[in-house]
Design an enzyme around this catalytic site. Sequence first.
Site, short mmCIF file in Angstrom:
data_model
loop_
_atom_site.label_atom_id
_atom_site.label_comp_id
_atom_site.label_asym_id
_atom_site.label_seq_id
_atom_site.Cartn_x
_atom_site.Cartn_y
_atom_site.Cartn_z
N LYS A 198 12.39 -0.56 3.34
CA LYS A 198 11.87 -1.35 2.45
C LYS A 198 12.03 -0.49 1.25
O LYS A 198 11.35 0.65 1.08
CB LYS A 198 10.49 -1.82 2.54
N ARG A 208 5.43 -10.27 -7.05
CA ARG A 208 4.19 -9.66 -7.75
C ARG A 208 3.43 -10.63 -8.70
O ARG A 208 2.24 -10.93 -8.85
CB ARG A 208 4.40 -8.53 -8.20
N LYS A 220 5.59 2.27 -6.61
CA LYS A 220 5.68 2.38 -5.22
C LYS A 220 6.50 3.55 -4.88
O LYS A 220 6.91 3.35 -3.62
CB LYS A 220 5.73 1.13 -4.72
N GLU A 236 14.28 5.85 9.24
CA GLU A 236 13.06 5.00 9.62
C GLU A 236 13.40 3.80 10.77
O GLU A 236 12.48 3.81 11.34
CB GLU A 236 12.94 4.05 8.11
N LYS A 251 15.10 -4.53 3.17
CA LYS A 251 14.55 -5.56 2.07
C LYS A 251 14.68 -4.55 0.87
O LYS A 251 14.30 -3.55 0.86
CB LYS A 251 13.11 -5.74 2.51
N TYR A 316 13.10 -17.55 0.54
CA TYR A 316 12.49 -18.83 -0.08
C TYR A 316 13.58 -19.91 -0.06
O TYR A 316 13.09 -21.18 -0.54
CB TYR A 316 12.26 -18.45 -1.63
#
Length: 330
Positions: A198, A208, A220, A236, A251, A316
């Site tokens: 990510k 957000r 972040k 990862e 992502k 979406y």
Amino acid sequence: MAYDLPQRPRRNRSSAAVRGLVRETHLTPGHLIYPLFVLDGASRREPITSMPGIDRVTEDHALREVEEAMNLGVSSFVLFPAVDDALKDASATYGLSRDNFYLRLARAIKDRFPEAWLMSDVAMDPYSSDGHDGVVKEGQIVNDLTLPILADMAVVQAEAGFDSIGPSDMMDGRVAVIREALDAAGHTDTAILSYTAKYASAYYGPFRDALESAPKHGDKKTYQMDPANRREALREAELDMAEGADMLMVKPALCYLDVILALKEFSDRPIAAYNVSGEYAMLKAAAEKGWIDYDKAMPEMLLSIHRAGADVILTYFAKEYAQLYRSWHG
Ligand code: PBG
């Protein structure tokens, strides 16, 4: 006159029939996960300005959304809670409370549609007064203070009936502690779809807005990955596989197609990709201006993510894609 060309790739494109015969990638609605933004209360739908067509919804509307999507062949969902600011605190207490509306809503969906596959979001940010995915102490995001909170959150979510837990926080070691906590609580059948790679991306902006979850200070970058790195995604992935992840996610999707491909070749786990809010917003905005043919560009976008190696796509566009798919296939 004809050139001496023994190789003419166009022969395989010369009719719809032959194109269908040699088509390499097929994306069905069954590969899609539809994200829903959920609210406490009843009979409310709140539009999200930066995500035209997507609303925050209360339980009654959420059940209707699920039913509509399932009728179109989309039977997988991920839920994100839009939590009242008054309920947010530094340790994300509301996220661990067994009677919070998010868990209640998940239960209602699983009761009504037991055949739906439901995925949670594990991270502190929707419940955190700091808007970060981990515990903040003196301006630092503290990894090891966050892990037990994530583990507890995963357990209450498994109790609520989620089929899969979706850690989206990017803390080190979280898949291991979540797996251990789930197993210890008897939830050996609850899966983990890990947000493996990510990235610290600008494309999360509309999400957000939807949750009012932007960090109150800083960014972040100390936990989400640097967009410049591909090989780090393999590290990862290696950790998540060793720690027990059932699926690995990349992502965002579009700017990271190379990472999707790298993980697909590296791992034997199903690969998911998150076609994030900013990717959705870009296409919608261009379509609203009449600058792009939405009904062609949208499926092309999803197809490219699938072609790159994503078995599963969180998007979406899921419902609209399924509607288009039905119009193609009757
Ligand atoms: C937070 C989370 C984010 C998204 C999913 N889970 C945002 C963030 O990391 O700030 C973004 C999804 C999207 O943009 O569609 N844990």
